[in-house]
Structure formats: structure tokens, C-alpha cells
Design an enzyme around this catalytic site. Sequence first.
Site, short mmCIF file in Angstrom:
data_model
loop_
_atom_site.label_atom_id
_atom_site.label_comp_id
_atom_site.label_asym_id
_atom_site.label_seq_id
_atom_site.Cartn_x
_atom_site.Cartn_y
_atom_site.Cartn_z
N ASP A 193 39.89 27.80 -1.05
CA ASP A 193 40.95 26.97 -0.48
C ASP A 193 41.75 27.83 0.49
OD1 ASP A 193 40.08 25.03 -2.16
OD2 ASP A 193 41.90 24.88 -3.35
N HIS A 220 40.69 31.54 -3.48
CA HIS A 220 41.61 31.25 -2.39
C HIS A 220 41.53 32.34 -1.32
CE1 HIS A 220 43.16 29.00 -5.83
NE2 HIS A 220 43.72 28.18 -4.96
#
Length: 246
Positions: A57, A202
Amino acid sequence: MVLNLRRLFNRRHLFYGMIGLFAISAVYIQVAELISSGPIAIAGTRTERKVVALTFDHSWGNKFTPSILDTLKQHDTKVTFFIMGPWAKKYPDVAKRMVTDGHEIASHGYRHENYGDRTREWVKEDIEKSHELIKEVTGVDATLIRPPNGHYSQQSLKVTDELGYKTIIWNIDSLDWKNPGRDVIVERVMKRLKPGGIILMHASDTPVQTAEALPILLDKIKAEGYEIVTVGQLLSQHAQNGILRH
């Protein structure tokens, strides 16, 4: 006579009790079928092959992204990046490099807010605005989305589906955003590794240990005989036995 009446009374209660159970069961089945027939949030796939999808992400910053991309290239590994529209607009060269390096581009929305708490109009606007920016920068018409924080509702799933997107969540969470330590990140993922899994990591600036953990993690995953693929590949090539709902 009294004894017979008691038996009859008890039998009637048993009969009506069974009728009630059948009625409740029928309603439960109808509701379950209604839910299962609608759009779903995908957590992984059912497969016997040792294959996992690695996902990142990305919502803000660019401090660690070049290093992550360098590591992926050195390990000849393709992943799925869920990027926010405004981030792509702010860092177009990095977003374009993701495409050039062969990674899959997906959406992480426009505003980092919970879809499950918003109206269908809000969710629709958020997805569309992000879609336009991602396409403008990368040329990619994204078809996969991970709602911010992995938060969704049946309503947001329906809106997402109507816009031609699949909602992707995960079933292997690195918790790298908590910065628990490089080795903890690696160990956490390895303990949860499973065929058809989707790994969440992430690439934003908040997780400061992800870039350092990544090369170690890639080596360990491959040492266990696993192939790392994109989410698109996982769904199209490694879902022989179905999809795992979140």
C-alpha cells in the site's frame, strides 16, 4: 387421560419447535446465499501450489520507495502496488517506474478514509477520482482496489463492483507500519505463509523498517519453495479451488 394430554401437549410443543427451527434455518440460508452471491472482499485464493501475492500500500512520501523498487528488481520479483491517486500525481516518475519495472498497479483510493463509514456517493467519487489520476499518470486502467485501512461495507463492495473493481484485502499481515523491528516483520510473514496468500506491506514513509526487511523476506519466501506473483496473476492463474473471502 391426563397422561395422554400431557404427551400430546409435549408433542405439539416439539412439533412447533421444529417448525420454528426450520423457519430460522431457511431465513439464514436465504441471507447467506444473498450475501455470498454479491460482491466480496478477497483475502486470497484456494490453491495447492506454493504461490503468494506480495502487495504494497502506498499513500504518502517517497523516502523508501526507490529502495524497495531496487530490491524488487534485483530479486526479479513483480508485486502489486496499491497507490493513491494524489500520491501518483505528486510522484509521477516513481509511479511510472513501477509500471516500467513490470509491477501491477492498483488503486488505494483518493482520500485515506474508511469506505465502510461513507455513503455510496462518497465511495463512488473517491474511486473515480483516484482512477482518473492513476490513469493520467501511469496509463493504467486499474481494476483492483484496496480500500484504505482495509475497511469496507456491503454497500461499498457493491459500488466498487459496479465500477469494475475487485476489492482486495489480505490474509498475511506484516504489521510493518507498527515498526516492530526488521526481524519481527520477516518472522511474522514467514509464520503465516500459506499457498494462495496475499501479503500486506507498505511502501509509504511511516514504516521505516520495510525496505530493510524486504530483501531478507524475499530470500526466505523463495527458499521455502514459494513463487511470488501479483494479485492479478494469483486470481487468474492460481484460484483453481476458489477464492477466499475476507
